[in-house]
Design a protein around this motif. Structure first.
Motif, PDB file in Angstrom:
ATOM      1  N   PRO A 153      38.545  47.233  41.221  1.00 19.07           N
ATOM      2  CA  PRO A 153      38.311  46.792  39.924  1.00 19.07           C
ATOM      3  C   PRO A 153      37.870  47.149  38.621  1.00 19.07           C
ATOM      4  CG  PRO A 153      37.014  45.756  41.698  1.00 19.07           C
ATOM      5  CD  PRO A 153      37.792  47.277  42.467  1.00 19.07           C
ATOM      6  N   HIS A 154      37.521  48.392  38.841  1.00 21.08           N
ATOM      7  CA  HIS A 154      36.918  49.072  37.450  1.00 21.08           C
ATOM      8  C   HIS A 154      38.092  49.987  36.680  1.00 21.08           C
ATOM      9  CE1 HIS A 154      36.336  52.144  40.409  1.00 21.08           C
ATOM     10  NE2 HIS A 154      36.942  52.867  39.672  1.00 21.08           N
ATOM     11  N   LEU A 155      39.164  49.983  37.471  1.00 15.97           N
ATOM     12  CA  LEU A 155      40.249  50.426  36.775  1.00 15.97           C
ATOM     13  C   LEU A 155      40.979  49.377  35.774  1.00 15.97           C
ATOM     14  CD1 LEU A 155      41.964  52.437  39.799  1.00 15.97           C
ATOM     15  CD2 LEU A 155      40.330  53.323  37.944  1.00 15.97           C
ATOM     16  N   PRO A 156      41.604  50.041  34.786  1.00 18.41           N
ATOM     17  CA  PRO A 156      42.300  48.914  33.849  1.00 18.41           C
ATOM     18  C   PRO A 156      43.622  48.608  34.518  1.00 18.41           C
ATOM     19  CG  PRO A 156      42.482  51.518  32.984  1.00 18.41           C
ATOM     20  CD  PRO A 156      41.528  51.157  34.198  1.00 18.41           C
ATOM     21  N   GLY A 157      43.737  47.189  34.194  1.00 25.36           N
ATOM     22  CA  GLY A 157      44.999  46.774  35.002  1.00 25.36           C
ATOM     23  C   GLY A 157      44.782  46.212  36.149  1.00 25.36           C
ATOM     24  N   ALA A 158      43.755  46.332  36.938  1.00 28.26           N
ATOM     25  CA  ALA A 158      43.286  45.746  38.217  1.00 28.26           C
ATOM     26  C   ALA A 158      43.293  44.146  38.020  1.00 28.26           C
ATOM     27  CB  ALA A 158      42.180  46.465  38.641  1.00 28.26           C
ATOM     28  N   GLU A 159      43.953  43.294  38.883  1.00 31.38           N
ATOM     29  CA  GLU A 159      44.173  42.089  38.777  1.00 31.38           C
ATOM     30  C   GLU A 159      43.423  41.547  39.798  1.00 31.38           C
ATOM     31  OE1 GLU A 159      47.859  40.185  37.732  1.00 31.38           O
ATOM     32  OE2 GLU A 159      48.143  41.872  36.529  1.00 31.38           O
ATOM     33  N   HIS A 160      42.539  40.396  39.665  1.00 31.53           N
ATOM     34  CA  HIS A 160      42.158  39.371  40.726  1.00 31.53           C
ATOM     35  C   HIS A 160      43.137  38.587  41.518  1.00 31.53           C
ATOM     36  CE1 HIS A 160      39.686  36.087  42.242  1.00 31.53           C
ATOM     37  NE2 HIS A 160      38.858  37.004  42.981  1.00 31.53           N
ATOM     38  N   LEU A 161      43.051  38.658  42.706  1.00 34.15           N
ATOM     39  CA  LEU A 161      44.024  37.673  43.361  1.00 34.15           C
ATOM     40  C   LEU A 161      43.433  36.541  43.834  1.00 34.15           C
ATOM     41  CD1 LEU A 161      45.973  40.253  45.767  1.00 34.15           C
ATOM     42  CD2 LEU A 161      47.000  39.462  43.592  1.00 34.15           C
ATOM     43  N   PRO A 162      43.300  35.286  43.429  1.00 34.68           N
ATOM     44  CA  PRO A 162      42.860  34.063  43.864  1.00 34.68           C
ATOM     45  C   PRO A 162      43.177  33.628  45.190  1.00 34.68           C
ATOM     46  CG  PRO A 162      44.326  33.503  42.064  1.00 34.68           C
ATOM     47  CD  PRO A 162      44.459  35.046  42.450  1.00 34.68           C
ATOM     48  N   GLU A 163      44.614  33.914  45.525  1.00 36.54           N
ATOM     49  CA  GLU A 163      44.968  33.445  46.648  1.00 36.54           C
ATOM     50  C   GLU A 163      45.935  34.556  47.489  1.00 36.54           C
ATOM     51  OE1 GLU A 163      46.051  29.441  46.475  1.00 36.54           O
ATOM     52  OE2 GLU A 163      45.940  29.226  48.741  1.00 36.54           O
ATOM     53  N   VAL A 164      45.804  34.628  48.771  1.00 31.30           N
ATOM     54  CA  VAL A 164      46.646  35.368  49.495  1.00 31.30           C
ATOM     55  C   VAL A 164      47.487  34.881  50.568  1.00 31.30           C
ATOM     56  CG1 VAL A 164      46.765  37.293  51.105  1.00 31.30           C
ATOM     57  CG2 VAL A 164      45.115  37.600  49.212  1.00 31.30           C
TER      58      VAL A 164
END
Ligand code: GLU
Length: 372
Positions: free
Chosen positions: A184-195
């Motif tokens: 998460p601290h890396l630029p461009g890291a995206e959160h996934l709301p659903e897998v």
């Protein structure tokens, strides 16, 4: 997605040590715990069945025993758990009872969830507690679990519990708000709301990092998601740092939901009919066949013959008087005892065996009928 939790029937909530205890002092976060229990009580009042898997025994015991910071030896963590578990159970009991709810402590080892005979015992005790309105508070039995036979992390333990009790929802509360495409601290890291499905790409997204207090990092959370979803439970990874974290999820707080491909009942039936080897056969009379087709359990009275050698909890095949397969199920008695009680009324079991076992030879929840 925020309605997933609200709509679930049977919910397992896993609490990480980092939430329950202060990472500096090891002290119990009392206000946080009270608010969590408030969430649990509200959900129960809504008719949902609630189970808690709580960590924290080792970190509470470590503080009480003044053990140094850092990695503990196995016997030290076992000793810490023995001391800490008392305080942990007490804290839950105090809080649950302030909402008029009975608290039940269950300590499990790996074998209790993996070995079928013990698994059935744990499952039926938990079902009974839920029926009686209690909230089971579960942890690994760290004092007797040695490194070869332990989970070591409560993420996977909670997932096994969820599938063992056919829960339809598991929430892992920890200090992360879900899965990201990269750290998460890396630029461009995206959160996934659903897998939708746990693919190798999803597995690759899980790094190793875990805090000093919680053993399970993202890797064990993904492993837990695999176990839980295969058992038919939808799973969430959510940040539990704030007060009332379950309410926050319902109100749309960020988290990652893992979808389950089927329901807990379908998953359990598939497990019984597909993945277990049948170790024996019981033949039943026409009256019993009729009862099973009406969705009832198989009682000893309807059994005419018992073939093969099997233990309690093993899968067995049920046949009618003509040898046709009716279905498969998990036996509540071993073959020796089954031969003694066959043809008898359930009331006679205690007298025949010298102990009072279950009234059913195969409970309907443990039975899968063959499609006609
Ligand atoms: N069973 C351990 C305890 O109660 C916790 C394991 C974990 O952190 O996942 O302290």
């Amino acid at each position: 997605m925020s309605t997933y939790l609200e709509k679930a029937q049977r919910v397992v909530v896993k609490i990480g040590s980092a939430l329950l205890t202060d990472s500096e002092t090891g002290k119990l976060n009392r206000a946080w715990l009270h608010a969590l229990v408030e969430d649990v009580a509200r959900m129960r009042a809504r008719g949902q069945e609630m189970l808690i898997v709580s960590s924290g025994a080792i970190s509470l015991g470590r503080r009480a025993l003044k053990l140094p910071v850092g990695k503990l030896k196995l016997e030290e963590s076992q000793a810490a758990a023995a001391v800490g578990q008392i305080g942990l159970a007490h804290a839950f009991q105090e809080n649950l009872s302030s909402f008029g709810i009975s608290c039940a402590q269950i300590l499990l080892t790996l074998e209790d969830t993996e070995e079928r005979r013990r698994y059935l015992n744990a499952r039926s005790t938990i079902q009974t507690l839920l029926k009686l309105g209690a909230v089971p508070v579960i942890n690994e039995n760290d004092t007797v679990a040695t490194s070869e036979i332990r989970y070591g992390d409560n993420d996977r333990l909670a997932a096994r519990v969820a599938s063992m009790v056919s829960a339809d929802c598991l929430v892992l509360l920890s200090d992360v708000d879900g899965l990201y495409t990269a750290p998460p601290h890396l630029p461009g890291a995206e959160h996934l709301p659903e897998v939708a499905e746990i693919t190798p790409e999803i597995e690759a997204m899980a790094g190793d990092a875990a805090s000093i207090y919680s053993r399970g990092g993202m890797k064990t959370k993904i492993a837990a998601a695999r176990i839980a979803t295969e058992g038919g439970a939808r799973m969430a990874i959510a940040n539990g740092r704030g007060l009332n974290p379950l309410k926050a999820i319902e109100e749309g707080a960020r988290c990652t939901w893992f979808n389950a491909p089927s329901t807990p009942i379908a998953a359990r039936k598939r497990w019984i009919s597909g993945s277990l080897k049948s170790l024996g056969t019981i033949c039943i009379d026409d009256g019993a066949v009729k009862a099973l087709l009406q969705g009832r359990s198989l009682l000893p009275a309807g059994i005419t013959d018992v073939q093969g050698e099997f233990s309690r909890g093993d899968a067995i095949t049920v046949r009618d008087m003509h040898g046709h397969e009716i279905g498969r199920g998990l036996s509540a008695y071993d073959s020796h005892d089954a031969r003694i009680i066959k043809g008898h009324s359930s009331r006679e079991i205690e007298q025949l065996l010298g102990y009072s076992g279950r009234a059913e030879m195969i409970h309907r929840d443990d039975l899968v009928l063959k499609k006609p």
